[in-house]
Design an enzyme around this catalytic site. Sequence first.
Site, PDB file in Angstrom:
ATOM      1  CG  HIS A 195       1.825   7.533  -1.084  1.00  0.00           C
ATOM      2  ND1 HIS A 195       1.092   8.494  -0.418  1.00  0.00           N
ATOM      3  CD2 HIS A 195       1.420   6.334  -0.580  1.00  0.00           C
ATOM      4  CE1 HIS A 195       0.294   7.906   0.460  1.00  0.00           C
ATOM      5  NE2 HIS A 195       0.467   6.590   0.386  1.00  0.00           N
TER       6      HIS A 195
ATOM      7  CG  HIS B   9      -0.399   0.313   2.497  1.00  0.00           C
ATOM      8  ND1 HIS B   9       0.313  -0.614   3.245  1.00  0.00           N
ATOM      9  CD2 HIS B   9      -0.407   1.457   3.242  1.00  0.00           C
ATOM     10  CE1 HIS B   9       0.701  -0.064   4.377  1.00  0.00           C
ATOM     11  NE2 HIS B   9       0.289   1.202   4.404  1.00  0.00           N
ATOM     12  CG  ASP B  10       2.577   3.300   2.884  1.00  0.00           C
ATOM     13  OD1 ASP B  10       1.638   3.956   2.409  1.00  0.00           O
ATOM     14  OD2 ASP B  10       2.763   3.179   4.113  1.00  0.00           O
TER      15      ASP B  10
ATOM     16  CG  ASP C 150      -2.526   2.969   6.216  1.00  0.00           C
ATOM     17  OD1 ASP C 150      -1.500   2.603   6.803  1.00  0.00           O
ATOM     18  OD2 ASP C 150      -2.570   3.957   5.461  1.00  0.00           O
TER      19      ASP C 150
ATOM     20  CE  LYS D 179       3.801   6.760   2.812  1.00  0.00           C
ATOM     21  NZ  LYS D 179       3.716   6.551   4.279  1.00  0.00           N
TER      22      LYS D 179
ATOM     23  CG  HIS E  36      -3.850   3.116   0.855  1.00  0.00           C
ATOM     24  ND1 HIS E  36      -3.092   3.297  -0.279  1.00  0.00           N
ATOM     25  CD2 HIS E  36      -3.152   3.696   1.864  1.00  0.00           C
ATOM     26  CE1 HIS E  36      -1.982   3.936   0.028  1.00  0.00           C
ATOM     27  NE2 HIS E  36      -1.988   4.210   1.325  1.00  0.00           N
ATOM     28  CG  HIS E  37      -4.212   7.661   1.825  1.00  0.00           C
ATOM     29  ND1 HIS E  37      -4.264   7.853   3.186  1.00  0.00           N
ATOM     30  CD2 HIS E  37      -2.964   7.194   1.537  1.00  0.00           C
ATOM     31  CE1 HIS E  37      -3.082   7.539   3.708  1.00  0.00           C
ATOM     32  NE2 HIS E  37      -2.277   7.134   2.738  1.00  0.00           N
TER      33      HIS E  37
END
Length: 355
Positions: free
Chosen positions: A221, A192-193, A275, A196, A246-247
């Site tokens: 990201h 998920h990150d 998260d 970044k 996811h955000h």
Amino acid sequence: MLTSHQMIQLTDILMSGKPRTRIIIMLVIGCFLVLTTLLVYLTTGTRFVYVHLMYIPVVLGAISFGVRGGLFFGLLAGLSIGPFMPLNTLTGEMQSLGGWVFRTVFFMLTGSVVGTFASLFKQRIRSSQGLAFKLAETYEQNLKTFVGLVESRDNETVGHCERVAYNAFQLGQKVGLKSEELDELYWAGLMHDLGKISVPEVILKKPGKLNDMEYALMRRHTIYGHDILNAVSPFFSNIAKGVRAHHEKFDGSGYPDSLQGEDIPLFGRILAVVDVFEALTSHRTYRTPLDLPEAMQYLKDHSGTHFDPALVPAFLDLIEQGEIMLADQQNTVRYKRTPRGILKNLEKNHLGGLP
């Protein structure tokens, strides 16, 4: 009408080497032979087209047991409606020797040809399955490499992605996702990150609040992660969608696409809950972690705005049952999940494309 993939699945069952399956297939073929023989007799003998129904058990026998099966069931079919079956049961007229012998030979010839092609087809399936598994292993290794890249950029959050993945898997299981979906969800949690890695370290490790420009870069990201996964393989599509979303927030105020409600992919909605909870209960340079009751209350307070209101109660139940991994726990299941969802897609696309 069966699709090519369904035809392959049916053929795979018929070609199964399991003793129990083979016995069942033999019984089915035997029953069909008996029923066809009775049908031919009751319809006044072999002068009508019902004799051609015998090709069905012959073909099934050839597919299931190869050339030998085709020859055996071809012979059995020929004899079943052969020397003892009248041409006309009403008059008692019997078949000619040449007639039933020729038919028996033709049954056996058909069985041997079908059996030959069935054996070749089975070899092709096994070869394609082997290729699919090798590709899945390669894709899994790529995903593991990506996880290492994310962790190398931000030592403070080492273990964060694994906990998100584990907890997302638990929540997905709680809400009834299928096995292959759970595996893809797990990898979406790990990834998920991923985006970044495209964000400057000075922003990632900044101890204070980000300014508007830095925050805008950080927000991207989700897009970077999605694009990287899609560029590597189309089989990462579901994982990539979860990473991108996811955000997103349930009320439409999230990013990057301002999606609302169930327009947000389910993976994204699950990862949003997991998260944020993980971030709230983990140590950061810019704040101390919340205790468990405070974090649970935060989820309740933002249910229906930030989070899917159907997921929050399920996640809270998991916390109360002790099935959620917290920041002070070691993840003992790291990399234990295999991407069966990806493998299923590989099998469907590679095997389904067979001629």
